[in-house]
Design a protein around this motif. Structure first.
Motif, PDB file in Angstrom:
ATOM      1  N   ASN A   1       0.893  -1.126  -0.003  1.00 21.89           N
ATOM      2  CA  ASN A   1       0.091  -0.091   0.078  1.00 21.89           C
ATOM      3  C   ASN A   1       1.030   1.467   0.050  1.00 21.89           C
ATOM      4  O   ASN A   1       1.856   1.368   0.840  1.00 21.89           O
ATOM      5  CB  ASN A   1      -0.887  -0.067   1.267  1.00 21.89           C
ATOM      6  N   ILE A   2       0.492   2.184  -0.857  1.00 21.22           N
ATOM      7  CA  ILE A   2       1.354   3.433  -1.002  1.00 21.22           C
ATOM      8  C   ILE A   2       0.311   4.744  -0.474  1.00 21.22           C
ATOM      9  O   ILE A   2      -0.956   4.613  -1.223  1.00 21.22           O
ATOM     10  CB  ILE A   2       1.815   3.693  -2.160  1.00 21.22           C
TER      11      ILE A   2
ATOM     12  N   ILE B   1       8.163   9.241  -4.734  1.00 15.56           N
ATOM     13  CA  ILE B   1       8.909   8.362  -5.055  1.00 15.56           C
ATOM     14  C   ILE B   1       9.896   8.793  -6.047  1.00 15.56           C
ATOM     15  O   ILE B   1       9.449   8.827  -7.105  1.00 15.56           O
ATOM     16  CB  ILE B   1       8.356   6.866  -5.246  1.00 15.56           C
ATOM     17  N   ALA B   2      11.315   8.884  -5.969  1.00 12.78           N
ATOM     18  CA  ALA B   2      12.138   9.155  -6.671  1.00 12.78           C
ATOM     19  C   ALA B   2      12.360   8.219  -7.748  1.00 12.78           C
ATOM     20  O   ALA B   2      12.018   7.055  -7.537  1.00 12.78           O
ATOM     21  CB  ALA B   2      13.408   9.572  -5.915  1.00 12.78           C
TER      22      ALA B   2
ATOM     23  N   GLU C   1       3.653   6.640   5.285  1.00 11.06           N
ATOM     24  CA  GLU C   1       3.644   8.278   5.622  1.00 11.06           C
ATOM     25  C   GLU C   1       3.918   8.892   4.344  1.00 11.06           C
ATOM     26  O   GLU C   1       4.672   8.548   3.646  1.00 11.06           O
ATOM     27  CB  GLU C   1       4.703   8.454   6.617  1.00 11.06           C
ATOM     28  N   PRO C   2       3.463  10.213   4.219  1.00  6.85           N
ATOM     29  CA  PRO C   2       3.833  11.197   3.108  1.00  6.85           C
ATOM     30  C   PRO C   2       5.294  11.243   3.381  1.00  6.85           C
ATOM     31  O   PRO C   2       5.967  11.159   4.151  1.00  6.85           O
ATOM     32  CB  PRO C   2       3.007  12.435   3.525  1.00  6.85           C
ATOM     33  N   GLY C   3       5.967  11.900   2.114  1.00  8.75           N
ATOM     34  CA  GLY C   3       7.374  11.973   2.014  1.00  8.75           C
ATOM     35  C   GLY C   3       7.760  11.708   0.665  1.00  8.75           C
ATOM     36  O   GLY C   3       7.290  11.275  -0.226  1.00  8.75           O
ATOM     37  N   VAL C   4       8.987  11.845   0.613  1.00 12.05           N
ATOM     38  CA  VAL C   4       9.947  11.700  -0.610  1.00 12.05           C
ATOM     39  C   VAL C   4      10.774  10.382  -0.352  1.00 12.05           C
ATOM     40  O   VAL C   4      11.599  10.445   0.868  1.00 12.05           O
ATOM     41  CB  VAL C   4      10.822  12.783  -1.129  1.00 12.05           C
ATOM     42  N   TYR C   5      10.678   9.466  -0.808  1.00 12.85           N
ATOM     43  CA  TYR C   5      11.369   8.171  -0.790  1.00 12.85           C
ATOM     44  C   TYR C   5      12.284   7.841  -2.122  1.00 12.85           C
ATOM     45  O   TYR C   5      12.090   8.247  -3.196  1.00 12.85           O
ATOM     46  CB  TYR C   5      10.399   7.013  -0.567  1.00 12.85           C
TER      47      TYR C   5
ATOM     48  N   MET D   1      15.667   0.723  -1.211  1.00 11.37           N
ATOM     49  CA  MET D   1      14.603   0.168  -0.181  1.00 11.37           C
ATOM     50  C   MET D   1      14.048   1.393   0.158  1.00 11.37           C
ATOM     51  O   MET D   1      13.056   1.119   1.282  1.00 11.37           O
ATOM     52  CB  MET D   1      15.213  -0.526   0.843  1.00 11.37           C
ATOM     53  N   ALA D   2      13.454   2.176  -0.844  1.00  8.05           N
ATOM     54  CA  ALA D   2      12.619   3.186  -0.490  1.00  8.05           C
ATOM     55  C   ALA D   2      12.967   3.815   0.931  1.00  8.05           C
ATOM     56  O   ALA D   2      11.930   4.090   1.745  1.00  8.05           O
ATOM     57  CB  ALA D   2      11.081   2.904  -0.798  1.00  8.05           C
ATOM     58  N   MET D   3      14.192   4.433   1.015  1.00 10.52           N
ATOM     59  CA  MET D   3      14.346   5.029   2.201  1.00 10.52           C
ATOM     60  C   MET D   3      13.951   6.333   2.192  1.00 10.52           C
ATOM     61  O   MET D   3      13.652   6.912   1.055  1.00 10.52           O
ATOM     62  CB  MET D   3      16.064   5.233   2.461  1.00 10.52           C
ATOM     63  N   LYS D   4      13.661   7.285   3.334  1.00  8.32           N
ATOM     64  CA  LYS D   4      13.533   8.359   3.395  1.00  8.32           C
ATOM     65  C   LYS D   4      14.807   9.141   2.773  1.00  8.32           C
ATOM     66  O   LYS D   4      15.813   8.851   2.794  1.00  8.32           O
ATOM     67  CB  LYS D   4      13.023   9.115   5.009  1.00  8.32           C
ATOM     68  N   ASN D   5      14.407  10.501   2.120  1.00 10.90           N
ATOM     69  CA  ASN D   5      15.424  11.118   1.200  1.00 10.90           C
ATOM     70  C   ASN D   5      16.656  11.214   1.964  1.00 10.90           C
ATOM     71  O   ASN D   5      17.892  10.825   1.361  1.00 10.90           O
ATOM     72  CB  ASN D   5      14.949  12.224   0.851  1.00 10.90           C
TER      73      ASN D   5
END
Lengths: 335, 335, 335
Positions: free
Chosen positions: B274-275, B281-282, B293-297, B301-305
């Motif tokens: 689920n997204i 997502i970069a 959670e919202p944010g840029v990944y 492994m889709a880490m926070k930026n």
């Protein structure tokens, strides 16, 4: 064809066996007495007797244990020999009865247009061009001499293709670029894509690739570029002469790539970047900055090769440091 | 068209030159005296005189060194101006003689069905829809009003497309999902894919994309979604309203993506995740966990930026630590 | 169909309700009283009453709160039940009037050839094979019994397809491999691709995939292989029996993959590598070396799973070490 005739056509040195009859090019492993095969590397040459080839393509006459062509670029010799013995089987000139040719289309001499192909109004097709079955050529397209458009390719309106260029099956050239502007409502408003896609001469583009048309101006693939299957070139990109792009790679919008660049498979290049002439990019690299210096780049942020290798070793290097750190700690506490 | 008429149509402020005749939108660099161009960023505006454009689209009237439209969202103004001056050239209403329309097909008013297109039995095509040459519409499909199905697209049986949706060339919608169960013999036994794929309104899907049908139920692309070229959406996915997905991305089966999500190019999302709404997502990210959670990944492994940036610096950080460690060791041994 | 009849056909245990009429297979969430649904995991079974399904497919009869099939492999039972209740809707035998069949084509019994499909000279099509609308079958192709070639697929000349194999829409098989040799001028000289692509029996290949033909010899996809959408298999690859490849993956030239290998989505495999039987490769892995031991591989250099996890933790591990180092430094300086 006699081996001597092949040597003459290739203008290369012949090592014996000029009268040998050669039927086809085969792989080293599967060649028979009427075949010629490429014996590329020393181990293969040393084990030459294990190939049943009647003749070999070699770079060094010292390895000629049978009739051979001695050449500088063995792959080039292989390619030329294949072209001599088994030329590509292109369909003959002529327009299939079921092809639909739009108004004011100019067809050159000796074109082939296959079954159920459609060509939109005012398109110009050069001499000897081949449009295969089911290909869709939009209106106002230009296709150069001797170019081949394979089955079910779709060229959107006004797409331009140069001479001797090959567009493989199910490729799409000139479809809309991916341009939207976000409204306050969160909806995306489409930016019309009214530019074109232009492919110059001697280009080859693999199956199931896409080249988007520009929003304004032109998406440009310059002469001699070779693109493998499943590659996506976004709108407003410029790809320089003789650049080679392997399969599954994606180039985002407005990227400018220089001449003679080598790009591996499944590389992703972010939008609006510049890549200098001669750069080499390893497979699966992510390019998120300009690459203005020549060199080999790899890894998720297109690092220089050595830097990337150190990065990959991070886990092991940390293990080593952790161990060292524990030793030091022990030393300190004991002192 | 007069610049004043364009300003009136866009309901925006006009800075002089209402009577100026504008022929087309051009890029800033290539515009001529009868063209209008977007002068986006200050440097471009400052160098405004280097553009030959007769008029500009600007956000700040202070930069208006010539007739200009002063607007809030310059890309939106550009798009609307292009639509005014150079509307999309869609084919006229009418059914080509060579199109094959199946039994009980309901065609709306003003549809276009191109050469050699085929429409399967009992499909319904909305008013003003355009089915281009060679498109294959299966049986029992629904296509909404004003939607455009480009050349050689294949819609499998029972696929549903909403209104004003555009499906670009060689796209495949509703093909079988990738579902098998492994037998003890090692063979894969196919799980039939009997669900459907449904695309809602105002969606645009690029060339050579694929949307698989569901095994059961539905693979659903909601309204306003924009999908670039070469994207794959697997079976049973749900993509929320106004989400934007860049080229070459792959979404595995049964993924649920929220509204207004931005996904970069060549991203891979593993199955059953689920997204959340609004996530960014970069490009080239690998998503292997839920992103709630919202944010840029970013990253594998889709880490926070920020976390990803530190990860990328691992090699250099280890160098620094190694050096420090040697100094300490020396210090200890000397003491 | 009665539930008892389904149980008999599946040769599985029936838990009550043999006379229950079952109309279709539904998802657990959306099933109604005449539907059968799969209740896969314990939570779903426990919440069984929340499904409106008239019957369930279960592995444990203890969970049978209503009529149920008790089976060992529930997905296999699901698949077989779907095949019983809703068999695939393939078009009937017969050659459409608009299909163009080349000279000396051998068509088996009960074949279907759809509208505007074209079959090149001397191709052989097996009994019961289905060639859908707009498919392009080149000259000298072989297609086995009961195989299905979907809409707008392009098979280049001499491509071979086995029995019961399914090639989904817009797929391209047998297009030219990506082989060039670099000239001193920087130009690429094309190496002719005169080999073939051969797909064996019981293979399924997703939409918009590409399998390139070999330069010499054959690109070979062995029996039972399943390939998802948007996958690219380059020239001279050999893919072993029952291997499964998920979407968007790219396999470079001359790669040999063993039997029963599982490859996740968007994996890239470099050229000339060998991958052993039974290897599992996680999604988005980059494979740049031979994988000769079984195991699970992940990450940009196909590390063993544990090693990759440590690598991904590099950022955090370095934080920890840095902290420790500062403490030690303080300790030393104070002593």
């Amino acid at each position: 064809m006699k081996l001597g005739e092949i040597a003459a056509a290739l203008e290369c040195r012949l090592e014996g066996g000029g009268d040998l009859n050669i039927v086809k090019v085969s792989s080293f492993e599967n060649a028979g007495p009427e075949d010629i095969a490429l014996a590329l590397d020393p181990p293969k040459t040393e084990s030459g007797l294990s190939s049943g080839a009647g003749a070999l393509i070699l770079t060094d006459s010292a390895n000629a244990d049978r009739p051979a062509l001695i050449v500088k670029n063995p792959f080039l010799a292989l390619a030329k020999t294949m072209n001599l013995l088994e030329p590509e089987n292109l369909p003959p000139a002529g327009i299939d009865d079921t092809a639909i040719i739009g108004k004011d289309v100019a067809l050159g001499e000796g074109c082939h247009v296959g079954a159920y192909a459609t060509i939109g109004a005012a398109s110009k097709i050069g001499d000897g061009a081949v449009i295969k079955a089911g290909a869709r050529i939009g209106a106002g397209c230009l296709i150069g001499k001797q170019s081949v458009i394979f089955e079910n390719v779709a060229l959107y309106d006004k797409t331009e293709i140069g001479d001797r260029t090959r567009i493989h099956a199910n490729r799409v050239i000139g479809s809309d670029g991916f341009g939207y502007t976000k409204l306050e409502s969160g909806e995306s408003f489409k930016i019309p894509q009214r530019g074109i896609a232009r492919i110059e001469d001697d280009v080859e583009i693999g199956a199931s690739c896409t080249v988007a048309r520009a929003a304004l101006d032109v998406t440009l693939i310059k002469s001699g570029v070779k693109i493998d299957n499943q590659v996506h070139i976004a709108h407003n990109c410029v790809i320089g002469e003789n650049t080679v792009i392997a399969g599954c790679t994606g180039i985002a919008g407005s990227v400018t790539i220089g001449k003679g660049v080598m790009i591996g498979g499944m590389v992703a290049v972010s939008d609006h970047l510049n890549i200098a002439d001669g750069v080499m990019i390893a497979g699966k690299t992510g390019v998120h900055t300009n690459l203005s210096e020549p060199g080999v780049y790899a890894g998720p942020m297109a690092m220089k090769n050595m830097e990337y290798k150190r990065f990959l070793l991070s886990g092991k290097r940390i293990d080593k440091i952790s161990k060292k750190l524990k030793e030091l700690e022990k030393l300190i506490k004991e002192s």
